[in-house]
Design a protein around this motif. Sequence first.
Motif, PDB file in Angstrom:
ATOM      1  N   MET A   1      26.149  51.905  45.330  1.00 40.47           N
ATOM      2  CA  MET A   1      26.463  50.850  46.378  1.00 40.47           C
ATOM      3  C   MET A   1      25.294  49.805  46.322  1.00 40.47           C
ATOM      4  N   GLY A   2      24.257  50.072  45.824  1.00 42.05           N
ATOM      5  CA  GLY A   2      23.270  49.454  45.788  1.00 42.05           C
ATOM      6  C   GLY A   2      23.326  48.379  44.781  1.00 42.05           C
ATOM      7  N   MET A   3      23.930  48.633  43.670  1.00 43.63           N
ATOM      8  CA  MET A   3      24.296  47.807  42.701  1.00 43.63           C
ATOM      9  C   MET A   3      24.922  46.620  43.060  1.00 43.63           C
ATOM     10  N   LEU A   4      26.100  46.897  43.821  1.00 42.27           N
ATOM     11  CA  LEU A   4      26.945  45.607  44.297  1.00 42.27           C
ATOM     12  C   LEU A   4      26.091  44.791  45.138  1.00 42.27           C
ATOM     13  N   ASN A   5      25.149  45.264  46.093  1.00 43.45           N
ATOM     14  CA  ASN A   5      24.471  44.509  46.900  1.00 43.45           C
ATOM     15  C   ASN A   5      23.459  43.831  46.203  1.00 43.45           C
ATOM     16  N   ASN A   6      23.180  44.142  44.834  1.00 43.93           N
ATOM     17  CA  ASN A   6      22.137  43.212  44.159  1.00 43.93           C
ATOM     18  C   ASN A   6      23.071  41.962  43.539  1.00 43.93           C
ATOM     19  N   MET A   7      24.473  42.009  43.344  1.00 45.44           N
ATOM     20  CA  MET A   7      25.214  41.301  42.677  1.00 45.44           C
ATOM     21  C   MET A   7      25.310  40.072  43.382  1.00 45.44           C
ATOM     22  N   CYS A   8      25.572  38.733  42.788  1.00 45.93           N
ATOM     23  CA  CYS A   8      25.757  37.593  43.505  1.00 45.93           C
ATOM     24  C   CYS A   8      27.261  37.729  43.659  1.00 45.93           C
ATOM     25  N   ILE A   9      27.901  36.766  44.565  1.00 46.95           N
ATOM     26  CA  ILE A   9      29.057  36.651  45.050  1.00 46.95           C
ATOM     27  C   ILE A   9      29.931  36.222  43.871  1.00 46.95           C
ATOM     28  N   ARG A  10      29.510  35.439  42.826  1.00 47.26           N
ATOM     29  CA  ARG A  10      30.326  34.985  41.870  1.00 47.26           C
ATOM     30  C   ARG A  10      30.565  35.959  40.990  1.00 47.26           C
ATOM     31  N   THR A  11      29.742  37.062  40.719  1.00 41.43           N
ATOM     32  CA  THR A  11      30.087  38.349  39.971  1.00 41.43           C
ATOM     33  C   THR A  11      30.923  39.168  40.657  1.00 41.43           C
ATOM     34  N   LYS A  12      30.782  39.534  41.991  1.00 44.46           N
ATOM     35  CA  LYS A  12      31.793  40.235  42.815  1.00 44.46           C
ATOM     36  C   LYS A  12      33.098  39.551  42.837  1.00 44.46           C
ATOM     37  N   VAL A  13      33.568  38.363  42.898  1.00 41.62           N
ATOM     38  CA  VAL A  13      34.742  37.849  42.999  1.00 41.62           C
ATOM     39  C   VAL A  13      35.415  37.800  41.657  1.00 41.62           C
ATOM     40  N   VAL A  14      34.674  37.591  40.721  1.00 44.92           N
ATOM     41  CA  VAL A  14      35.252  37.813  39.174  1.00 44.92           C
ATOM     42  C   VAL A  14      35.515  39.300  38.982  1.00 44.92           C
ATOM     43  N   MET A  15      34.749  40.158  39.201  1.00 36.35           N
ATOM     44  CA  MET A  15      35.124  41.516  39.173  1.00 36.35           C
ATOM     45  C   MET A  15      36.291  41.787  40.034  1.00 36.35           C
ATOM     46  N   SER A  16      36.290  41.728  41.147  1.00 37.24           N
ATOM     47  CA  SER A  16      37.502  41.683  41.818  1.00 37.24           C
ATOM     48  C   SER A  16      38.729  41.265  41.390  1.00 37.24           C
ATOM     49  N   PHE A  17      38.747  39.944  40.817  1.00 40.74           N
ATOM     50  CA  PHE A  17      39.876  39.311  40.369  1.00 40.74           C
ATOM     51  C   PHE A  17      40.017  39.913  39.181  1.00 40.74           C
ATOM     52  N   GLY A  18      39.349  40.577  38.345  1.00 45.46           N
ATOM     53  CA  GLY A  18      39.611  41.225  37.139  1.00 45.46           C
ATOM     54  C   GLY A  18      40.378  42.635  37.246  1.00 45.46           C
ATOM     55  N   LEU A  19      39.784  43.144  38.332  1.00 46.63           N
ATOM     56  CA  LEU A  19      40.394  44.488  38.955  1.00 46.63           C
ATOM     57  C   LEU A  19      41.883  44.370  39.231  1.00 46.63           C
ATOM     58  N   VAL A  20      41.925  43.190  40.093  1.00 47.72           N
ATOM     59  CA  VAL A  20      43.535  42.853  40.529  1.00 47.72           C
ATOM     60  C   VAL A  20      44.354  42.567  39.387  1.00 47.72           C
ATOM     61  N   LEU A  21      43.757  41.877  38.537  1.00 40.51           N
ATOM     62  CA  LEU A  21      44.703  41.685  37.372  1.00 40.51           C
ATOM     63  C   LEU A  21      44.969  42.551  36.473  1.00 40.51           C
ATOM     64  N   MET A  22      43.764  43.578  36.190  1.00 36.22           N
ATOM     65  CA  MET A  22      44.260  44.970  35.346  1.00 36.22           C
ATOM     66  C   MET A  22      45.381  45.699  36.110  1.00 36.22           C
ATOM     67  N   MET A  23      45.153  45.800  37.516  1.00 38.83           N
ATOM     68  CA  MET A  23      46.343  46.603  38.262  1.00 38.83           C
ATOM     69  C   MET A  23      47.608  45.779  38.015  1.00 38.83           C
ATOM     70  N   THR A  24      47.671  44.427  38.276  1.00 39.01           N
ATOM     71  CA  THR A  24      48.897  43.801  38.069  1.00 39.01           C
ATOM     72  C   THR A  24      49.521  44.130  36.717  1.00 39.01           C
ATOM     73  N   LEU A  25      48.821  44.094  35.879  1.00 39.72           N
ATOM     74  CA  LEU A  25      49.088  44.192  34.290  1.00 39.72           C
ATOM     75  C   LEU A  25      49.708  45.761  34.103  1.00 39.72           C
ATOM     76  N   GLY A  26      48.940  46.592  34.764  1.00 39.88           N
ATOM     77  CA  GLY A  26      49.551  48.030  34.614  1.00 39.88           C
ATOM     78  C   GLY A  26      50.733  48.229  35.414  1.00 39.88           C
ATOM     79  N   LEU A  27      50.944  47.473  36.494  1.00 45.27           N
ATOM     80  CA  LEU A  27      52.303  47.672  37.302  1.00 45.27           C
ATOM     81  C   LEU A  27      53.341  47.234  36.583  1.00 45.27           C
ATOM     82  N   GLY A  28      52.939  45.732  36.200  1.00 46.98           N
ATOM     83  CA  GLY A  28      53.986  45.065  35.167  1.00 46.98           C
ATOM     84  C   GLY A  28      54.464  46.092  34.020  1.00 46.98           C
TER      85      GLY A  28
END
Length: 144
Positions: A1-28
């Motif tokens: 959890m500490g690693m997420l706190n040390n990341m900048c918002i841009r990295t968190k948003v990109v990682m979240s978007f990547g996770l949603v994209l991977m889940m969408t591709l898997g579901l598709g």
Amino acid sequence: MGMLNNMCIRTKVVMSFGLVLMMTLGLGGFAQWRLSDVNDVAIEMRETRLPSARILGEIAVQTERHRSQLVDLMLIADGSQDAAINTLLAEIEAKRDKDWKAYEALVSQGEERKLADAIHRTWSAYLANATTLRRLESVRELPQ
């Protein structure tokens, strides 16, 4: 959890978007895989089941027409229309046999084959009885 706190918002948003994209591709991919199974069943229905149902409907109509004409043959007391009815009966039998051959080409193995064989045996027995009845009718010697 500490690693997420040390990341900048841009990295968190990109990682979240990547996770949603991977889940969408898997579901598709899963949906496409399942829809291909549905498509296979639809193709079988279109190419085998629906033509079988249509042909069986025609066979049922021809069978009922045959039975009706046989009754007409028995009910006409003077025999004035025997030749015409016998000709019509022969035409109906030929049409039904043609339809049956078309249906047999579509029958799958297993339970459907057993049912088709039972129907064919019953029709053969019916035709044998109808032939005997027509022969007796032709000489007007129906048993009492």
